[in-house]
Design an enzyme around this catalytic site. Structure first.
Site, short mmCIF file in Angstrom:
data_model
loop_
_atom_site.label_atom_id
_atom_site.label_comp_id
_atom_site.label_asym_id
_atom_site.label_seq_id
_atom_site.Cartn_x
_atom_site.Cartn_y
_atom_site.Cartn_z
N CYS A 399 0.85 -1.54 0.25
CA CYS A 399 0.12 0.19 0.05
C CYS A 399 0.85 1.32 0.27
O CYS A 399 1.46 1.36 -0.98
CB CYS A 399 -0.73 -0.10 1.16
N HIS A 526 -4.00 -5.21 0.29
CA HIS A 526 -3.24 -5.96 1.56
C HIS A 526 -3.22 -7.49 1.57
O HIS A 526 -4.08 -7.76 1.29
CB HIS A 526 -3.58 -5.42 2.66
N GLU A 528 -2.10 -9.55 2.92
CA GLU A 528 -1.93 -10.12 4.88
C GLU A 528 -3.21 -10.17 4.66
O GLU A 528 -3.17 -11.65 5.75
CB GLU A 528 -0.99 -8.69 5.23
#
Length: 591
Positions: A399, A526, A528
């Protein structure tokens, strides 16, 4: 539908989320479909505008919901996909009831907490519990509900009252309450104290809920005498007192619960169709927990951010790194670096902090710059990125990390000295990062580009495409207001910074890679948020592989891990779990 309510007492933050997730895990391992709901008694509509210092990270769901980080635990443990309505807040409930009142749905009645708010809570839970969350689209059979905060808080009173009523509506055989409480052990005496738990359970029962299981959080296993004392004063059988002591990894928690007969208790108490055969999913969890404790080699990653004093601010990032490290059998060492400590200003004011920060950065195997907002510390992040690029150190920017990687490249390689993001310098003559048309600067909540979006690969030689299994596109979750300026793409690519992934329209830059570098990758999304213990996120996995010098070998093998790479015990007799050794990447639906 079976409902399991998880409440907490004594103090907040004792692990209700992990215990609720672990309960769901052992039920899912028994071939049941499980969903989860997290209740947060704050008046905010969602977690989108929270400071990371205030409430940890904001977890983003497929539908763009900005929710509590505990929903991330549920998704990782249970491997499910939740929606924003799985996170219920006081703000959402009051907004819903007030909207109904404005429409005249209450036919002129006086709208009150009881019955209108409490009924709205019950209706929300019953409606959301039926929404499928597994890939097979089958309706859940069990709903695990976590009530945030501690019993007795003013904020949670309407929810406790709602569930007091709900236990009769659902009927006893369909409703169960787990109460998580702290059993402190003062270092002066070493004695486990039960009084806080007794008082907490007494308060809960005074509010109309009687716990079926009392889960005791403690530093060491509960003594038998302590269990019996809690049993006597808390109106439960000794086998209904469950000990969850501190363990080496959270992978041990589902195993702890299973060992103490929690599944057998649910089978009888809720009349669940659970067989007695060995549960394969739990065997995988045991394998992971055992492997975690056998790790011999280590890998250090420098996490350069502005919220490093509070690790919950990067909860999903840390989990994604752990999943990837475990997949290659390395113990993860995270070096937290406050990005402001890398700046020249810190050198002038606190030279010791400055040199310590740079020593941490230079001694790390890989560098990660995660997402963030605000100008503080951005120059420090840019310095870290420059060092990673010039020293050929494996780097991943997520990001804002990706945006700053582009800014650094523009400043140093293209010699645009004032290149910047319009977020930090609206008047820059080289706006490398700009705000998006959708962004509404007048309102903060829900105005970002949020949720699951598709990214199309435009390069066959992309490292990221190979890490994603050679698919033509991937779908990942986003949360950002700014984007790389598409008008400058040609100039940046001409100097070696390749934008290998764009959105479906080809306008937004999603993935960037640097030529002639072991691993220099930036992603606008993102990754994750979709990382799982047995299915690590490819960008993070690539960072870990590059950091231990095995990325090239992994790609040459067709993106498959060898048994030697995935096991720390180098003896000839060792053999890893094949399902973990052959890494599973996130499923991608091709329409």
């Amino acid at each position: 539908m079976k409902y399991i309510l998880v409440t907490g007492g004594v103090i907040s933050g004792i692990g209700k989320g992990v215990i609720a997730s672990s309960v769901g895990t052992i039920l899912k391992s028994s071939n049941l479909h499980v969903t989860s709901i997290k209740i947060d008694p704050y008046i905010n509509i969602d977690a989108g505008t929270f400071s990371p210092y205030e409430h940890g990270e904001v977890f983003v769901l497929d539908d763009g919901g900005e929710v509590d980080l505990d929903l991330g635990n549920y998704e990782r443990f249970l491997d499910i996909r939740l929606t924003k309505d799985n996170n219920l807040t006081t703000g959402k409930i009051y907004q819903s009831v007030i909207n109904k009142e404005r429409k005249g749905d209450y036919l002129g009645k006086t709208v009150q907490v009881v019955p209108h708010i409490t009924e709205a809570i019950q209706e929300w839970v019953m409606r959301q519990a039926l929404i499928p969350v597994d890939e097979d689209g089958i309706e859940p059979e069990v709903c695990v509900i976590e009530l945030g905060g501690t019993v007795g808080d003013i904020e949670s009173m309407p929810f406790v009252e709602a569930f007091r009523q709900f236990q009769f509506k659902a009927r006893r055989e369909n409703f169960c309450n787990i109460h998580v409480s702290l059993v402190p052990q003062p270092s002066a005496t070493g004695e486990q104290k039960t009084k806080p738990t007794q008082n907490s359970v007494r308060e809960l029962r005074g509010l109309g809920l009687s716990p079926d299981l009392v889960v005791c959080r403690c530093s060491t296993p509960l003594d038998t005498s302590v269990k019996e004392k809690i049993s006597m004063f808390c109106h439960v059988e000794p086998q209904q007192v469950i000990c969850v002591h501190d363990v080496s990894s959270i992978y041990r928690v589902p195993l702890l619960l299973e060992e103490q007969g929690v599944v057998d208790y649910f089978r009888q108490r809720l009349d669940l169709p659970i067989g007695r055969q060995p549960r394969r999913l739990l065997m995988k969890w045991k394998e992971m927990a055992d492997r975690y404790e056998r790790l011999l080699e280590s890998c250090s990653i420098a996490l350069v951010g502005k919220y490093t004093k509070f690790s919950d601010s990067y909860a999903s990032v840390i989990k994604a790194l752990e999943h990837s490290a475990l997949a290659i059998n390395h113990r993860l060492e995270i070096k937290y670096i406050d990005s402001a400590d890398l700046e020249q200003e810190t050198l002038q004011e606190e030279p010791v902090r400055y040199h310590e920060a740079w020593q941490k950065l230079c001694s790390s195997d890989g560098i990660l710059v995660p997402g963030g907002f605000g100008v503080r510390g951005t120059e420090g992040k840019i310095q870290a990125i420059a060092w990673a690029r010039k020293q050929k150190k494996p780097f991943l920017g997520v990001c804002l990390g990706m945006q700053l990687a582009v800014v650094e490249f523009a400043r140093d390689v293209l010699d645009w000295k004032d290149a910047n993001s319009t977020e930090f310098n609206p008047k820059t003559s080289h706006p490398v990062v700009i705000d998006m048309p959708e962004h509404n600067p007048g309102q903060m909540g829900g105005t970002m580009r949020l949720g699951k979006r598709r990214t199309i690969f435009h390069s066959q030689n992309s490292v990221m495409k190979k890490l994603y299994g050679g698919h033509e596109y991937v779908e990942e979750r986003h949360r950002h207001r700014y984007e790389v300026n598409p008008e400058l793409r040609r100039e940046l690519e001409a100097r070696g910074l390749k934008f290998v992934g764009q959105d479906t329209e080809g306008e937004r830059m999603e993935i960037v890679e640097l030529e002639d570098h072991p691993y220099f990758v930036g992603v606008q999304y993102h990754p994750e948020f979709l990382s799982r213990p047995i299915k690590p996120s490819p960008p993070y996995f690539g960072l870990l592989l590059a950091s231990v010098g095995r990325l090239s070998q992994y790609i040459e093998r067709g993106c498959r891990l060898s048994p030697r790479d995935t096991y720390s015990d180098r003896s000839e007799n060792s053999s890893p779990d094949a399902e973990i050794a052959e890494l599973k990447l996130p499923m991608i639906d091709h329409e």
